[in-house]
Design an enzyme around this catalytic site. Structure first.
Site, short mmCIF file in Angstrom:
data_model
loop_
_atom_site.label_atom_id
_atom_site.label_comp_id
_atom_site.label_asym_id
_atom_site.label_seq_id
_atom_site.Cartn_x
_atom_site.Cartn_y
_atom_site.Cartn_z
N HIS A 96 0.67 -1.29 -0.03
CA HIS A 96 0.04 0.12 0.50
C HIS A 96 0.85 1.83 -0.61
O HIS A 96 0.64 2.39 -0.82
CB HIS A 96 -1.39 -0.18 1.37
CG HIS A 96 -1.97 1.01 1.54
ND1 HIS A 96 -2.89 1.11 1.62
CD2 HIS A 96 -1.34 2.64 1.69
CE1 HIS A 96 -2.97 2.66 1.52
NE2 HIS A 96 -2.36 3.47 2.04
N GLU A 97 2.01 1.30 0.94
CA GLU A 97 2.62 1.99 0.69
C GLU A 97 3.78 2.71 -0.50
O GLU A 97 4.07 3.85 -0.73
CB GLU A 97 3.37 2.54 2.77
CG GLU A 97 2.86 2.35 3.73
CD GLU A 97 1.82 3.72 4.08
OE1 GLU A 97 2.26 5.09 3.49
OE2 GLU A 97 1.09 3.91 4.08
N HIS A 136 2.09 4.31 -2.79
CA HIS A 136 1.57 5.79 -2.66
C HIS A 136 3.39 6.38 -3.31
O HIS A 136 3.59 6.97 -3.71
CB HIS A 136 1.89 6.44 -1.53
CG HIS A 136 0.58 5.54 -1.04
ND1 HIS A 136 -0.25 5.98 -1.24
CD2 HIS A 136 0.00 5.25 1.06
CE1 HIS A 136 -1.70 6.28 -1.06
NE2 HIS A 136 -1.43 5.82 0.35
#
Length: 418
Positions: A21-22, A25
């Protein structure tokens, strides 16, 4: 041993999901030219780190997630080097910021889709032909499972013939078998299971003539219906009344799981995606009403299997699934959790990614309206003014997380209690 292997495997899978998820980003931010100064897996003290280019990568001691530091997410960030001002995130077009902030949730959705395709090919997805709720079950063929015992008065203890008034199942005593399909009662045609249950409950206790089909062959049986205490069919918590029962429930010979070829699995994945999205939104809508049940489960009540679970509870279920030799359950929990996290993270609330997206588009729409009204652009939203609301969301979210973790520790849900 397998249980703890499953728990560790599921916890690791979630940690990888959050780390990706990170990474979503970070990768999109870098592609657009934003500066990413840090990417770490875990929280707390640093185990190790290294710098590659302008980004520091590392691992921290507490494996409960991760973080990605994009320079200048808001105009109020005061730790921006003057040389980085042209690359701060808030200066980029709203569509680019939207992609960067949504990429975390998109990563969860992609992980769920990959896991669904894998399940479709190798372990099976839930059979779409099977009912998914009470209404669909009522519309299904009247194929029955025959019980050996009937409770006359409802209670939590197991049914045992000859104790507490419990009787031998009337359908079993009449010679009906599991997988029989009931076609008529007292000459009245039965088209589905809902019609079957309604007809039985409308009859008085006593003998009733059941017509059935067994392996394609017709037959009849005289079932001596008995009076028992039951709630309404459409309201299990409703007022209990005395009705006629036959000691049967719904069943099917349809397989619970279906496997597909690599190509057909894409279509099956798409269909199951729609199903799981609907289920996730329904579950999210019910969260507030489930809070009292969560609290009561901590104070001694039986845990409602439909109450929310934390990562702790999900890991325990994953461990049970592996110990029981049910990899499909492990995958289904992993899929459901990723879909839930992806959707939840897009809610328009700070500090969630959806809150940053909502503010970015609010600023864009407001600037557009002011331009049409020939008024000065009001500029960027002051995040400091939103801090009380942000703290309230964090407080409520933290309390809810603590509540679910506590319930999962002191009164956990088991896949075998469903």
């Amino acid at each position: 041993m397998l249980y703890w292997v499953g728990v560790a495997a599921f916890a690791l899978a979630i940690l990888i999901s959050v780390s990706l998820h990170e990474a979503g980003h970070m990768i999109t931010a870098k592609r657009f030219g934003m500066k990413v100064s840090k990417y770490f897996v875990g929280f707390g003290p640093t185990v190790f780190s290294f710098k590659r280019g302008e980004t520091e990568y590392g691992l921290k001691w507490i494996p409960l997630g991760g973080f990605c530091k994009i320079v200048g997410m808001t105009p109020q960030d005061d730790d921006v080097d003057p040389a980085d001002q042209p690359r701060v995130m808030w200066r980029f077009p709203v569509w680019k910021r939207t992609i960067v902030m949504a990429s975390g949730s998109i990563t969860h959705f992609l992980l769920a889709l990959v896991a669904m395709w894998f399940a479709a090919v190798f372990v099976g997805l839930p059979n779409p032909a099977l009912p998914t709720d009470a209404a669909e079950q009522r519309a299904a063929p009247a194929q029955i499972q025959v019980g050996d015992c009937v409770q006359i008065s409802l209670r939590e203890t197991p049914c045992a013939v000859g104790t507490n008034g419990d009787l031998k199942g009337p359908a079993a005593a009449a010679g009906l078998k599991t997988d029989d399909i009931i076609t008529a009662i007292n000459g009245k045609p039965i088209d589905n299971y809902g019609q079957l249950t309604d007809t039985i409950r409308a009859l008085p206790a006593g003998p009733a003539e059941f017509a059935y089909s067994r392996a394609g062959q017709p037959g009849t049986a005289s079932v001596d219906l008995v009076a028992a205490q039951r709630p309404p069919l459409d309201d299990p918590s409703g007022t209990v009344t005395q009705v006629a029962v036959a000691g049967i429930s719904w069943t099917t010979t349809e397989p619970g799981l279906m496997t597909y070829g690599p190509i057909d699995a894409f279509g099956a994945t798409g269909e199951y995606t729609v199903t799981i999205l609907k289920g996730t939104f329904e579950a999210m809508k019910r969260i507030p009403e489930k809070v009292p049940a969560l609290w009561n489960s901590i104070t001694g009540d039986t845990r409602d299997p439909d109450t929310p679970i934390s990562v702790v509870g999900a890991s325990r279920l994953g461990g049970e699934a592996i110990a029981a030799g049910l990899p499909q359950v492990f995958l289904m929990i992993f899929i459901s959790l990723n879909v839930f996290i992806g959707i939840f993270n897009l809610l328009p609330l700070l500090p969630l990614d959806g809150g940053h997206i909502a503010i970015a588009w609010y600023e864009r729409v407001r600037s557009w309206l002011y331009a049409r009204l020939k008024r000065p652009d009001p500029g960027r939203v002051d995040y400091f003014k939103l801090m009380p609301l942000t703290y309230a969301v964090i407080l409520i979210g933290g309390a809810f997380t603590l509540l679910t973790i506590t319930a999962d520790v002191v009164n956990p849900i088991s896949i075998f209690s469903r």
